[in-house]
Design a protein around this motif. Structure first.
Motif, short mmCIF file in Angstrom:
data_model
loop_
_atom_site.label_atom_id
_atom_site.label_comp_id
_atom_site.label_asym_id
_atom_site.label_seq_id
_atom_site.Cartn_x
_atom_site.Cartn_y
_atom_site.Cartn_z
N VAL A 49 -60.54 -7.09 -22.72
CA VAL A 49 -60.48 -5.88 -21.91
C VAL A 49 -61.17 -6.05 -20.56
O VAL A 49 -60.81 -5.39 -19.59
CB VAL A 49 -61.08 -4.69 -22.70
CG1 VAL A 49 -62.57 -4.87 -22.92
CG2 VAL A 49 -60.80 -3.37 -22.01
N GLY A 50 -62.16 -6.93 -20.47
CA GLY A 50 -62.86 -7.12 -19.21
C GLY A 50 -62.16 -8.05 -18.25
O GLY A 50 -62.70 -8.37 -17.17
N THR A 51 -60.97 -8.51 -18.57
CA THR A 51 -60.23 -9.44 -17.71
C THR A 51 -59.94 -8.81 -16.35
O THR A 51 -59.45 -7.69 -16.26
CB THR A 51 -58.90 -9.84 -18.38
OG1 THR A 51 -59.19 -10.46 -19.64
CG2 THR A 51 -58.13 -10.82 -17.50
N ARG A 52 -60.24 -9.54 -15.29
CA ARG A 52 -60.00 -9.07 -13.93
C ARG A 52 -58.64 -9.53 -13.42
O ARG A 52 -58.04 -10.45 -13.98
CB ARG A 52 -61.10 -9.59 -12.99
CG ARG A 52 -62.52 -9.18 -13.40
CD ARG A 52 -63.55 -10.05 -12.71
NE ARG A 52 -63.45 -11.44 -13.13
CZ ARG A 52 -64.23 -12.42 -12.66
NH1 ARG A 52 -65.17 -12.14 -11.76
NH2 ARG A 52 -64.08 -13.66 -13.09
N LEU A 53 -58.19 -8.89 -12.35
CA LEU A 53 -56.91 -9.27 -11.75
C LEU A 53 -56.92 -10.75 -11.38
O LEU A 53 -55.96 -11.48 -11.64
CB LEU A 53 -56.62 -8.41 -10.52
CG LEU A 53 -55.38 -8.80 -9.70
CD1 LEU A 53 -54.11 -8.69 -10.54
CD2 LEU A 53 -55.28 -7.93 -8.45
#
Length: 369
Positions: free
Chosen positions: A295-299
């Protein structure tokens, strides 16, 4: 190369194929224009290619065990927890109709339908380098429905028809079973558009960024099926960010990127997104990706994974130009696997050398201040 060969020497039951394998690997790395049976034999002082042909066709040795040794060597030399596994296929142009799996079929390598064989591959990439770690030969239905033809090419009755997506699952499962360290999987739209592959990855909590076709649909909130291009079209202008996808053969790959969340976060802490890549020169040229990850994955994290797909193309290019991946002249099914495995081994050796040289160049100097 002698040290590397020692890692796989025990896979060859007798001294003759063991020595031939070293000669073969040495020849694959030699600066030869073509690396076939004749030229490889000449490279090691043989008048005829009989020994080379025997190594590929008749000698007793375990090509799958060597494949595993190559994979383990790659992990030891360039492995990292944030490594990326990349699936793709490449074509091998061939004449005639007797070589295992050959027929007129579309080859992405040629960009058209050609008489060829298709190999499905799995590559491993990290900040230290990239290499091929697994392979499967695609057998069209025209082959698997004709068992006499299969037997003539050394294909056993137990070998079934399998799609390239099934090949990718097999190879990913082998990597998982071998505890290969990786954080993401990526592949082009030929694989990404197949929903059962995406489901297979999600069920195993494998984070992925898979390219897909413009009219593909994804399940969104309330289980509605929505086209990926419609989701991206709904984004505001400020959602797009200009991000580099790294260096390419023509310089830095800079695109506009945007993503949209398509489902709520489930208990497993993973999110789902559609990612888009837009050309700066032609804003109507948009590539789409289906993504699943922490869920914490960035663009920029998704962009990094999407961009990693190009590294398998670089691996194919290096394997073909430097290691003779496509220079073989074999007809039998097992011989194809043997040549390809040894070419992958040669590429892994080059990758290790380059990673070692890069590490030496990056070593910090002792400060005198």
């Amino acid at each position: 190369m002698v040290g590397f060969h020692a890692r796989i020497a025990h896979r060859f039951g007798r001294s003759e194929p063991r020595d031939r394998a070293l000669d073969y690997l040495t020849g694959l790395l030699a600066p030869l224009e073509r690396k076939n049976g004749w030229t490889l034999a000449e490279q090691v002082g043989q008048l005829r290619p009989d020994g080379v042909q025997r190594l590929l066709n008749l000698s007793e040795w375990d090509e799958d065990a060597v494949r595993d040794d190559v994979r383990d060597f790659v992990v030891e030399t360039i492995g990292a927890r944030d490594g990326i596994l990349i699936g793709d296929d490449t074509g091998f142009l061939k004449k005639g109709t007797r070589s295992a799996g050959v027929q007129r079929q579309y080859s992405g390598t040629a960009g058209r339908t050609e008489n060829c064989q298709i190999g499905t591959f799995l590559a491993y990439a990290s900040s230290k380098g990239r290499a091929l770690i697994d392979r499967e030969l695609y057998l069209p239905v025209s082959w698997t429905d004709d068992r006499e033809r299969c037997r003539a090419a050394g294909i056993g009755d137990e070998v079934p028809f399998a799609t390239k997506n099934e090949h990718l699952k097999w190879m990913l499962q082998r990597a998982i079973d071998a505890r290969v360290p990786f954080a993401w999987v990526t592949a082009d739209e030929a694989y990404g558009q197949v929903k059962h592959l995406r489901s297979w990855l999600e069920e195993r909590r494998i984070a992925h960024v898979l390219a897909t076709k413009v009219n593909d649909t994804v399940t969104t909130v309330r289980w509605a099926e929505t086209r990926v291009d419609e989701l991206i079209a709904s984004l505001p202008r400020q959602a797009w960010k200009r991000i580099s996808a790294g260096q390419g053969t023509r310089g830095e790959r800079i695109y506009d990127w945007a993503r949209i969340a398509i489902r709520p976060v489930w208990e497993n802490g993973f999110g789902h997104w559609v990612l888009a890549r837009r050309s700066l020169g032609d804003p109507t040229e948009i590539a789409h990706y289906v993504c699943h990850g922490p869920v914490g994955t960035r663009l920029k994290d998704l962009v990094k994974v999407a961009a990693a797909r190009w590294t398998i193309e670089e691996s194919f290019q290096a394997a073909k130009t430097e290691c003779g991946l496509d220079h073989y002249q074999v007809r039998l099914y097992r011989a194809w696997y043997r040549h390809i495995t040894l070419a992958m081994a040669a590429l892994a050796y080059l990758t290790a050398l380059r990673a070692h040289e890069a590490a030496k160049g990056a070593a910090p100097t002792t400060s005198t201040s």
